[in-house]
Design a protein around this motif. Structure first.
Motif, PDB file in Angstrom:
ATOM      1  N   UNK A 242       0.906  -1.150   0.181  1.00  0.00           N
ATOM      2  CA  UNK A 242       0.034  -0.001  -0.107  1.00  0.00           C
ATOM      3  C   UNK A 242       1.033   1.112   0.083  1.00  0.00           C
ATOM      4  N   UNK A 243       2.188   1.128  -0.496  1.00  0.00           N
ATOM      5  CA  UNK A 243       2.967   2.304  -0.503  1.00  0.00           C
ATOM      6  C   UNK A 243       2.521   3.418  -1.523  1.00  0.00           C
ATOM      7  N   UNK A 244       2.485   4.735  -0.814  1.00  0.00           N
ATOM      8  CA  UNK A 244       2.039   5.782  -1.967  1.00  0.00           C
ATOM      9  C   UNK A 244       3.460   6.735  -2.167  1.00  0.00           C
ATOM     10  N   UNK A 245       3.225   7.721  -3.302  1.00  0.00           N
ATOM     11  CA  UNK A 245       4.172   8.522  -3.465  1.00  0.00           C
ATOM     12  C   UNK A 245       4.339   9.690  -2.035  1.00  0.00           C
ATOM     13  N   UNK A 246       3.253   9.966  -1.513  1.00  0.00           N
ATOM     14  CA  UNK A 246       3.129  10.509  -0.258  1.00  0.00           C
ATOM     15  C   UNK A 246       4.112   9.933   0.855  1.00  0.00           C
ATOM     16  N   UNK A 247       3.947   8.538   1.091  1.00  0.00           N
ATOM     17  CA  UNK A 247       4.650   7.842   2.037  1.00  0.00           C
ATOM     18  C   UNK A 247       6.107   7.885   1.498  1.00  0.00           C
ATOM     19  N   UNK A 248       6.360   7.771   0.292  1.00  0.00           N
ATOM     20  CA  UNK A 248       7.968   7.823   0.012  1.00  0.00           C
ATOM     21  C   UNK A 248       8.481   9.246   0.392  1.00  0.00           C
ATOM     22  N   UNK A 249       7.577  10.227  -0.010  1.00  0.00           N
ATOM     23  CA  UNK A 249       8.008  11.712   0.227  1.00  0.00           C
ATOM     24  C   UNK A 249       8.549  11.685   1.664  1.00  0.00           C
ATOM     25  N   UNK A 250       7.624  11.035   2.486  1.00  0.00           N
ATOM     26  CA  UNK A 250       7.875  11.333   3.975  1.00  0.00           C
ATOM     27  C   UNK A 250       9.201  11.047   4.269  1.00  0.00           C
ATOM     28  N   UNK A 251       9.784  10.041   3.657  1.00  0.00           N
ATOM     29  CA  UNK A 251      11.081   9.458   4.170  1.00  0.00           C
ATOM     30  C   UNK A 251      12.310  10.357   3.418  1.00  0.00           C
ATOM     31  N   UNK A 252      11.951  11.262   2.908  1.00  0.00           N
ATOM     32  CA  UNK A 252      12.931  12.089   2.147  1.00  0.00           C
ATOM     33  C   UNK A 252      13.330  13.351   3.141  1.00  0.00           C
ATOM     34  N   UNK A 253      14.834  13.789   2.877  1.00  0.00           N
ATOM     35  CA  UNK A 253      15.091  15.149   3.546  1.00  0.00           C
ATOM     36  C   UNK A 253      15.740  14.651   5.018  1.00  0.00           C
ATOM     37  N   UNK A 254      16.085  13.878   5.430  1.00  0.00           N
ATOM     38  CA  UNK A 254      16.656  13.511   6.457  1.00  0.00           C
ATOM     39  C   UNK A 254      17.727  12.333   6.224  1.00  0.00           C
TER      40      UNK A 254
END
Length: 179
Positions: free
Chosen positions: A32-44
């Protein structure tokens, strides 16, 4: 044989190929992975586990968020996108990934937090993460909104502040899933 060490790098230090490999791995791990979910993992920070041939077999990310508890905004290391490829599970790789992120949490944040699946909850509890027992909510453009579907799914770690685990815990706003 000792597994290769886990690499730790900021999103900005990862090549496009490394990010693409991590994204593909996480999409294979979660139906059920979404692009928003992946986006949450970026920037850290990203913890990356490789096999002996240099293939990416595990990923976990740590991003900064603010969680509000008892009227205070807490600088929080929030764990996202923890996954190990199906052929490499139950061999300690997720624990090695988490150990690296926990080291960063202890050194840089007031606490760590994450939203756990039923499967992941066992791993986190075994590592000393504590289940949040109070109500959860999110600070949204419409104000503070309860997130009862997340009650019992949030875990915290390494708090350097006093917490009431039965009190309300509110996360900052973001697109997609709040927690």
């Amino acid at each position: 044989m000792t597994p290769p060490p886990v690499a730790l790098a900021h999103t900005a230090a990862l090549s496009p190929d490394q990010l693409a490999a991590a994204r593909a791995l996480i999409y294979r791990c979660f139906d059920d992975m979404t692009e928003s979910d992946w986006e949450h993992a970026l920037g850290g920070m990203h913890a990356l586990a490789y096999d002996e041939q240099g293939e990416l077999i595990g990923h976990a990310a740590l991003v900064q968020r603010r969680l509000v508890h008892r009227g205070r905004a807490l600088r929080t290391g929030y764990v996202e996108a923890v996954g190990v490829g199906p052929a490499h599970r139950r061999r300690g790789h997720a624990g090695r990934l988490m150990a690296e992120l926990e080291r960063v949490i202890r050194g840089a944040y007031e606490l760590g937090a994450l939203g756990a699946t039923d499967v992941g909850a066992r791993l986190y509890a075994a590592r000393g993460w504590q289940r949040w027992r109070g109500p959860t909510s999110a600070l949204t453009p419409a104000g503070v909104v309860r997130t009862p579907e997340e009650d019992g799914c949030v875990f915290v770690f390494g708090a350097r502040v006093e917490l009431d685990f039965t009190g309300e815990l509110t996360c900052d706003y973001r697109d997609g899933d709040a927690w």
